[in-house]
Design a protein around this motif. Structure first.
Motif, short mmCIF file in Angstrom:
data_model
loop_
_atom_site.label_atom_id
_atom_site.label_comp_id
_atom_site.label_asym_id
_atom_site.label_seq_id
_atom_site.Cartn_x
_atom_site.Cartn_y
_atom_site.Cartn_z
N GLY A 9 -0.02 -0.95 -0.12
CA GLY A 9 -0.24 0.33 0.00
C GLY A 9 0.77 1.21 -0.32
N GLY A 11 1.71 2.73 2.21
CA GLY A 11 3.60 2.89 2.89
C GLY A 11 4.60 2.81 2.54
N GLU A 15 8.91 6.94 1.90
CA GLU A 15 10.00 7.37 1.55
C GLU A 15 10.40 7.95 0.22
OE1 GLU A 15 9.57 3.79 3.98
OE2 GLU A 15 11.98 4.45 5.21
N PHE A 21 -2.49 7.85 2.12
CA PHE A 21 -3.48 8.32 2.37
C PHE A 21 -4.18 9.31 3.59
CE2 PHE A 21 -4.76 7.52 -2.57
CZ PHE A 21 -3.55 6.79 -2.65
N ARG A 22 -4.15 8.62 4.62
CA ARG A 22 -4.49 8.14 5.60
C ARG A 22 -3.87 8.74 7.14
NH1 ARG A 22 -6.38 5.09 2.57
NH2 ARG A 22 -9.04 5.13 1.73
N ASP A 23 -2.39 9.24 6.30
CA ASP A 23 -1.61 9.82 7.58
C ASP A 23 -2.19 10.88 7.68
OD1 ASP A 23 1.15 7.68 6.67
OD2 ASP A 23 -0.60 6.17 8.64
N GLN A 86 -1.91 -1.81 -4.10
CA GLN A 86 -3.11 -0.91 -3.97
C GLN A 86 -2.56 0.18 -4.72
OE1 GLN A 86 -5.56 -1.29 -0.34
NE2 GLN A 86 -3.77 -2.22 0.15
N HIS A 104 -5.40 -1.06 -8.47
CA HIS A 104 -6.53 0.30 -8.12
C HIS A 104 -5.77 1.23 -9.43
CE1 HIS A 104 -6.99 -0.24 -3.66
NE2 HIS A 104 -7.89 -0.59 -4.78
N PHE A 146 -13.43 4.92 -6.68
CA PHE A 146 -14.38 4.79 -4.93
C PHE A 146 -15.61 4.31 -6.07
CE2 PHE A 146 -11.54 4.95 -1.54
CZ PHE A 146 -11.24 5.89 -1.30
N SER A 172 -2.93 0.90 5.52
CA SER A 172 -3.09 0.38 6.83
C SER A 172 -4.95 -0.55 6.44
CB SER A 172 -4.65 1.51 6.84
OG SER A 172 -5.65 2.32 5.75
N LEU A 173 -4.86 -1.07 5.49
CA LEU A 173 -5.65 -2.47 5.69
C LEU A 173 -6.97 -1.79 5.37
CD1 LEU A 173 -3.89 -5.87 7.20
CD2 LEU A 173 -4.54 -4.77 4.53
N ASN A 197 3.48 1.58 12.27
CA ASN A 197 2.02 1.65 13.21
C ASN A 197 1.38 0.41 12.68
OD1 ASN A 197 2.74 4.31 13.13
ND2 ASN A 197 1.35 4.34 11.12
N PRO A 199 -0.76 -2.03 11.33
CA PRO A 199 -2.76 -2.58 12.09
C PRO A 199 -2.34 -3.21 12.55
CG PRO A 199 -2.19 -1.78 9.95
CD PRO A 199 -1.27 -1.63 10.36
N GLU A 210 8.46 -1.36 11.85
CA GLU A 210 9.53 -0.44 10.89
C GLU A 210 9.35 0.42 9.46
OE1 GLU A 210 13.53 -3.12 12.37
OE2 GLU A 210 13.96 -1.34 10.93
N LYS A 211 9.38 1.06 8.94
CA LYS A 211 9.25 1.82 8.34
C LYS A 211 9.62 1.03 6.69
CE LYS A 211 9.36 7.16 9.57
NZ LYS A 211 9.55 8.14 8.92
N ALA A 212 9.23 0.69 5.56
CA ALA A 212 9.20 0.05 4.74
C ALA A 212 10.89 0.11 4.67
CB ALA A 212 8.65 0.32 3.58
N1 APR Z 1 6.83 2.46 5.51
C1 APR Z 1 6.17 1.58 5.84
N2 APR Z 1 4.38 1.37 5.58
C2 APR Z 1 4.47 3.10 6.36
C3 APR Z 1 5.12 4.48 6.16
C4 APR Z 1 5.95 3.63 5.51
N3 APR Z 1 7.65 4.60 5.70
N4 APR Z 1 5.26 5.25 6.20
C5 APR Z 1 3.17 4.73 6.28
N5 APR Z 1 3.24 3.66 6.50
C6 APR Z 1 1.62 2.64 6.84
C7 APR Z 1 0.53 3.51 7.63
O1 APR Z 1 0.80 3.11 8.59
C8 APR Z 1 -0.12 2.99 6.60
O2 APR Z 1 -0.32 1.94 7.45
O3 APR Z 1 1.35 2.68 5.54
C9 APR Z 1 0.17 3.28 5.53
C10 APR Z 1 -0.70 4.00 4.92
O4 APR Z 1 -2.44 3.58 4.88
P1 APR Z 1 -3.15 3.87 3.75
O5 APR Z 1 -2.76 5.83 3.87
O6 APR Z 1 -4.37 4.17 4.14
O7 APR Z 1 -3.39 3.64 2.22
P2 APR Z 1 -3.52 2.74 1.95
O8 APR Z 1 -3.50 1.10 3.04
O9 APR Z 1 -2.55 2.21 1.21
O10 APR Z 1 -4.83 3.10 1.08
C11 APR Z 1 -5.55 1.82 0.90
O11 APR Z 1 -6.81 3.74 -0.16
O12 APR Z 1 -7.20 5.83 -0.83
C12 APR Z 1 -7.48 4.62 -1.39
O13 APR Z 1 -7.33 4.04 -3.51
C13 APR Z 1 -6.26 4.26 -1.63
O14 APR Z 1 -4.48 3.04 -2.58
C14 APR Z 1 -5.62 3.08 -1.73
C15 APR Z 1 -5.97 2.83 -0.63
#
Ligand code: APR
Length: 228
Positions: A9, A11, A15, A21-23, A86, A104, A146, A172-173, A197, A199, A210-212
């Motif tokens: 996703g 995340g 980097e 999207f949701r951070d 995604q 997507h 959506f 963020s699943l 973070n 989930p 950890e971060k990716a």
């Molecule tokens: N490394 C790894 N993970 C990270 C990092 C990082 N540096 N920074 C943030 N994250 C994590 C966050 O903790 C969170 O769990 O990445 C995730 C980002 O979640 P979202 O912003 O919800 O993104 P995503 O899960 O890909 O969204 C899914 O939602 O808006 C729609 O179509 C859009 O494909 C997207 C879908």
């Protein structure tokens, strides 16, 4: 070779400078999803939608893959890897991954707004209003909005059902059907998650909180040592 399936996703691209999207200060914070990421928004104001994706496309075209993308690409030497992402960026491909499913869509392509099977590469950053497909309709971003069907979900679920190993990186699943893919993975297949973070998913998922950029190389090392 064991089948390694990785669901990624936003995340994993954070980097590389691409917003999640949701951070906090996430991409959606500046925009109303209903205005820029739904078929209704496209019908109401296609110029705004085009502007939103043209801006994002510029950031994607200029972004470079990070150690997370690169580590996943390198695992193709040890496993039969399929990445199910995604993300609409092309950083997995830029890092060298050869088997990537975009649930997507992908922002570097356009599609006909009357026939989603008509898909075109985009040179540069922009789809302009007035650019038409061979059926004479306005070109739109080749992304799943959506409320639209996710045509690649079925093939992705089938692939997950055959996984020997499964990992989730940087999501963020919270968005289905993508978030439900783990349910298709055999119970006894080892599962991993990399996310700062993290989930909560379930007991039998090994978490690298950890971060990716650092967590995915660690996961790669662990997978090679234990399963290659
Ligand atoms: N490394 C790894 N993970 C990270 C990092 C990082 N540096 N920074 C943030 N994250 C994590 C966050 O903790 C969170 O769990 O990445 C995730 C980002 O979640 P979202 O912003 O919800 O993104 P995503 O899960 O890909 O969204 C899914 O939602 O808006 C729609 O179509 C859009 O494909 C997207 C879908």
């Amino acid at each position: 070779m064991k089948k390694l399936i990785i669901l990624t996703g936003a995340g994993i691209s954070a980097e590389s400078g691409l917003k999640t999207f949701r951070d906090s200060d996430g991409l959606w914070e500046g925009y109303d999803i209903n205005e820029v990421a739904t078929p209704e928004g496209w019908r109401r104001n296609p110029e705004l939608v085009q502007e939103f994706y043209n801006m994002r496309r510029k950031a994607v075209v200029e972004a470079e893959p990070n150690a997370g993308h690169i580590s996943l690409a390198a695992l193709e030497k040890y496993f039969d890897v399929t990445i199910i992402t995604q993300n609409i960026d092309n950083l997995h491909e830029k890092a060298g991954s050869t088997s990537v499913i975009h649930l997507h869509g992908v922002i570097t392509k356009s599609q006909s707004s009357v026939d989603p099977n008509l898909v075109y590469d985009i040179e540069g950053y922009e789809i302009r209003m007035g650019e038409k497909c061979e059926k004479g309709s306005q070109l739109r971003p080749h992304v799943v909005w959506f409320g639209e069907a996710v045509p690649m979900f079925e093939p992705a679920a089938k692939i997950c059902s055959k996984a020997d190993l499964f990992a989730v990186v940087g999501t963020s699943l919270q968005v289905y059907p993508a978030a439900g893919l783990m349910d298709f993975v055999q119970y006894d297949a080892p599962k991993f998650l990399v996310d700062p973070n993290a989930p909560y998913v379930s007991r039998n998922v090994q978490v690298i909180q950890e971060k990716a950029g650092t967590g995915v190389p660690k996961l790669a090392q662990l997978l090679i040592e234990q399963f290659a």
